[in-house]
Design an enzyme around this catalytic site. Structure first.
Site, mmCIF file in Angstrom:
data_model
loop_
_atom_site.group_PDB
_atom_site.id
_atom_site.type_symbol
_atom_site.label_atom_id
_atom_site.label_comp_id
_atom_site.label_asym_id
_atom_site.label_seq_id
_atom_site.Cartn_x
_atom_site.Cartn_y
_atom_site.Cartn_z
ATOM 1 N N ALA A 287 0.970 -3.144 -11.031
ATOM 2 C CA ALA A 287 -0.042 -4.198 -10.903
ATOM 3 C C ALA A 287 -0.038 -4.809 -9.514
ATOM 4 O O ALA A 287 -0.118 -6.021 -9.357
ATOM 5 C CB ALA A 287 0.186 -5.272 -11.960
ATOM 6 N N LYS B 299 -1.217 6.632 8.394
ATOM 7 C CA LYS B 299 -1.843 5.496 9.088
ATOM 8 C C LYS B 299 -1.026 4.223 8.920
ATOM 9 O O LYS B 299 -1.060 3.339 9.787
ATOM 10 C CB LYS B 299 -3.292 5.321 8.624
ATOM 11 C CG LYS B 299 -3.499 5.220 7.112
ATOM 12 C CD LYS B 299 -3.427 3.817 6.579
ATOM 13 C CE LYS B 299 -3.603 3.788 5.076
ATOM 14 N NZ LYS B 299 -3.432 2.446 4.503
#
Length: 457
Positions: free
Chosen positions: A43, A279
């Protein structure tokens, strides 16, 4: 209008969502009265938003789909966060009314006063993600028992950090031993691990899941794109790619697609997944440069030139057709530099507001995936078995020797032998080659090393 379909596959009108849901149910062989069971594991910000998007789009078809999210129980919300959460609630009339209707408002009043403790799984049921307090979501069905969450799930969404994926899915595999049907798994994780035996290679979250559960890679997909979770939930226009086997990626792309969230599909699973981790490495350095130079546009541009040349260099080692990845990689890098947690982490380290001793799981932000990715890419690219001919010294060197920013980040974040300020020295070194030279070198040699992705030479 009910059956109108746009050229990109998105349906609109009152029956559009139900039609897409029915189509996916048919593909999965669901019978009448047997709901399609979708569960998100983890979550964090993106996992919670992804689940909330599904709940908003399909949750009202209660006899056809059951959407749930699992998170570990017991994580308490501190007093300062509870006070901030109370302010967010009272600034949004729709949220305030919703909590009053659900008889849930009083507990937030008590938490603000310090009269009770809130828990992360408790507030998630009301639509609040602990890593994204300022963006209220729709209420979610939360399960804290992992076995209950996954044992009969048709679609499992991996919203865990890559550093937790293997452990949790090894536990999940114990609950799937008696399964007859094979679930579909969609991984949102952006991170990698390095393995050095029998040859140096990358392990991605989808590979971790497959090895842990025995689910074939044909049933595991990766979804990623240049986006910020909170902005997607606020319906900023965004796009993403779902990558994997054609059997599932095309119907799932259609199922997930919304007018404000366009999902394309691609067959190149592992390489897109690896680029999603790459990245994050350079985003941390970008945050450091921004903080150390007081947001100097010139310094950030210099860093961008050098870090993108290193990413292009690494991409040529990892992909047979690296040009196809340039757009997605640069777009993902750009959004991460603008507003991502990894760039934020680099800024906070350089400002002295965070320290490395605090670890890479930060309150209110979640896991900083770039730290483990720095270690993995450095360890991988420092192997002598991957040596290349140095263009100036005319001798074989490990690929990492041609990536000075990656080397510097490793020495700052992992071995801690350099301070954050060393990132500026890496940029200002007079002996550093023009970044164009690194790109030319990658493009002019047979660089591709399929073994790095676990594929035969």
């Amino acid at each position: 209008m009910n059956n109108s379909v746009h050229s990109n596959g998105s349906a609109h009108g009152s029956n559009g969502a139900e039609d897409k849901l029915d189509e996916l149910r048919r593909l999965l062989g669901k019978s009448e009265g047997d709901p399609l069971r979708i569960v998100s594991i983890g979550a964090g910000a993106w996992g919670s938003v992804f689940t909330a998007l599904l709940q908003d789009s399909y949750g009202h078809f209660r006899d056809k789909v059951l959407i749930r999210i699992w998170r570990r129980p017991g994580r308490s919300v501190d007093r300062a966060t509870s006070e901030h959460l109370f302010e967010v609630i009272n600034s949004r009339e729709d949220v305030l009314r919703r909590l009053i209707r659900r008889c849930a408002y009083l507990k937030y009043v008590e938490a603000r006063l310090g009269d009770r403790t809130l828990y992360a799984d408790e507030i998630l049921k009301d639509g609040f993600c602990l890593n994204m307090i300022d963006t209220p979501l729709c209420p979610l069905k939360v399960v804290t028992n992992l076995q209950e969450a996954v044992w009969d799930a048709d679609i499992v969404v991996n919203g865990l950090p890559s550093t937790e994926t293997r452990e949790v899915f090894e536990e999940i595999s114990r609950y799937w031993k008696e399964r007859i049907t094979v679930p579909i798994i969609i991984s949102l994780a952006k991170g990698i691990e390095a393995a050095l035996e029998p040859v140096p290679h990358i392990i991605t979250p989808t590979q971790m899941i497959s090895r842990a559960t025995g689910v074939t890679i044909e049933n595991i997909l990766y979804l990623g794109g240049p986006n910020i979770a909170s902005e997607i939930y606020n319906k900023e226009y965004a796009n993403a790619r779902i990558c994997g086997a054609e059997k599932w990626r095309k119907p799932l792309a259609k199922f997930l697609r919304q007018p404000y969230f366009i999902v394309w599909d691609n067959s190149d699973l592992v390489t897109h997944e690896v680029m999603g981790g790459l990245k994050n490495v350079y985003a941390i350095g970008a945050g450091m440069v921004a903080a150390l130079t007081k947001e100097s546009a010139t310094s950030k541009a210099v860093y961008f030139a050098h870090c993108t040349s290193e990413m292009i260099f690494i991409t040529h080692l990892l992909a047979e057709e690296p040009e196809k990845l340039a757009g997605p990689l640069l777009a993902d890098t750009y959004v991460t530099l603008l507003k991502g947690r990894n760039a934020w982490y680099g800024q906070m380290l350089a400002k002295g507001e965070l320290s490395l001793d605090m670890g890479d799981s930060i309150k209110g932000k979640g896991m900083i995936q770039g730290v483990s990715a720095v270690r993995a890419f450095y360890e991988l690219l420092s192997q002598s078995s991957l040596s290349l001919l140095h263009p100036d010294e005319n001798k074989p060197v490990a690929p990492v020797e041609l990536c000075p920013i990656l080397k510097t980040l490793y020495k700052i974040l992992i071995t801690r032998e350099l301070p954050s300020q060393a990132i500026l020295q890496a940029l200002r070194d007079e002996t550093m080659n023009d970044p164009r030279d690194r790109i030319e070198m990658a493009q002019s040699h047979a660089f591709y090393r399929p073994s790095l992705l676990g594929q035969p030479q």
